[in-house]
Design a protein around this motif. Sequence first.
Motif, PDB file in Angstrom:
ATOM      1  N   GLU A  77     -28.556  15.031  -2.436  1.00  0.00           N
ATOM      2  CA  GLU A  77     -28.037  13.517  -2.552  1.00  0.00           C
ATOM      3  C   GLU A  77     -27.616  13.229  -1.168  1.00  0.00           C
ATOM      4  O   GLU A  77     -27.222  13.887  -0.485  1.00  0.00           O
ATOM      5  N   GLY A  78     -27.707  12.133  -0.898  1.00  0.00           N
ATOM      6  CA  GLY A  78     -27.324  11.451   0.268  1.00  0.00           C
ATOM      7  C   GLY A  78     -26.902   9.985  -0.004  1.00  0.00           C
ATOM      8  O   GLY A  78     -27.323   8.964  -0.905  1.00  0.00           O
ATOM      9  N   SER A  79     -26.345   9.313   1.131  1.00  0.00           N
ATOM     10  CA  SER A  79     -25.869   7.878   0.833  1.00  0.00           C
ATOM     11  C   SER A  79     -26.869   7.007   1.479  1.00  0.00           C
ATOM     12  O   SER A  79     -26.983   5.879   1.532  1.00  0.00           O
ATOM     13  N   SER A  80     -28.043   7.586   2.206  1.00  0.00           N
ATOM     14  CA  SER A  80     -28.946   6.913   2.953  1.00  0.00           C
ATOM     15  C   SER A  80     -30.359   7.625   3.035  1.00  0.00           C
ATOM     16  O   SER A  80     -30.242   8.594   2.455  1.00  0.00           O
ATOM     17  N   GLY A  81     -31.337   7.093   3.552  1.00  0.00           N
ATOM     18  CA  GLY A  81     -32.586   7.947   3.521  1.00  0.00           C
ATOM     19  C   GLY A  81     -32.343   9.426   3.906  1.00  0.00           C
ATOM     20  O   GLY A  81     -31.840   9.757   5.125  1.00  0.00           O
ATOM     21  N   PRO A 104     -34.425   4.462   1.570  1.00  0.00           N
ATOM     22  CA  PRO A 104     -34.593   5.119   0.486  1.00  0.00           C
ATOM     23  C   PRO A 104     -34.521   6.837   0.535  1.00  0.00           C
ATOM     24  O   PRO A 104     -34.310   7.216   1.686  1.00  0.00           O
ATOM     25  N   ALA A 105     -34.890   7.551  -0.467  1.00  0.00           N
ATOM     26  CA  ALA A 105     -34.644   9.012  -0.483  1.00  0.00           C
ATOM     27  C   ALA A 105     -35.595   9.680   0.519  1.00  0.00           C
ATOM     28  O   ALA A 105     -35.229  10.447   1.435  1.00  0.00           O
ATOM     29  N   ILE A 106     -36.917   9.149   0.442  1.00  0.00           N
ATOM     30  CA  ILE A 106     -38.002   9.589   1.312  1.00  0.00           C
ATOM     31  C   ILE A 106     -38.734   8.570   2.164  1.00  0.00           C
ATOM     32  O   ILE A 106     -38.846   7.353   1.515  1.00  0.00           O
ATOM     33  N   ARG A 107     -38.590   8.403   3.420  1.00  0.00           N
ATOM     34  CA  ARG A 107     -38.795   7.544   4.268  1.00  0.00           C
ATOM     35  C   ARG A 107     -40.470   8.110   5.390  1.00  0.00           C
ATOM     36  O   ARG A 107     -40.033   8.638   6.199  1.00  0.00           O
ATOM     37  N   MET A 108     -41.525   7.688   4.814  1.00  0.00           N
ATOM     38  CA  MET A 108     -42.513   8.115   5.808  1.00  0.00           C
ATOM     39  C   MET A 108     -43.057   6.998   6.768  1.00  0.00           C
ATOM     40  O   MET A 108     -43.519   5.976   6.087  1.00  0.00           O
ATOM     41  N   PHE A 109     -43.268   7.515   7.916  1.00  0.00           N
ATOM     42  CA  PHE A 109     -43.607   6.630   9.226  1.00  0.00           C
ATOM     43  C   PHE A 109     -45.154   6.572   9.174  1.00  0.00           C
ATOM     44  O   PHE A 109     -46.071   5.835   9.385  1.00  0.00           O
TER      45      PHE A 109
END
Length: 186
Positions: A77-81, A104-109
Amino acid sequence: TDHGNDLTWKCFPADFTGGALPAGNYFLMEEVTLSDLVTLEGDVNLCLNGNTLHAKQISGGTHTLSICDCVGNGKMEGSSGMIESSNGTVNIYGGELTTEGWPPAIRMFSGTLNLYGGTVSQISVLENEESAVFNAWGGTVTDLVSMEYGTANISGGTFAGLQIDSGTLNLSAQPVIQNSICMASD
């Protein structure tokens, strides 16, 4: 904890709150809060082991982060990415990954995101990188997969919606897309 393979697993340090996390195979024995940024120093396998991990952000860089939950009911759980990766790989085998709002939970660059199972609230994949790949064979995304550029190969799983600004979408088998596939036009 038996994970059915030849890897050596060790207990995730309960007093670790952030910083550099060495390569290894970790499992949670209790609820853990990562209040600071975590950067992977190598490839990490993390079993939630039925526990909750509160994470500010885990930066994988060029390394591989694999998340599983051998017991069930494990959460991140988290409040940001929570998870960000550039040129690395993120594998989700199980657990529930949730955040509130954006990012979001997962952010892929760039790099590769493989979704085999588990539940993820939101995924932002392939932001501004044509080399990124999103593969889904299973799992559930309860909100939105937002994709800019790159390639998405979806052959299973359940998705609340897909938003694809550019890139390639390959659908096969029987993924469930509950709302819509929104593709930008040129």
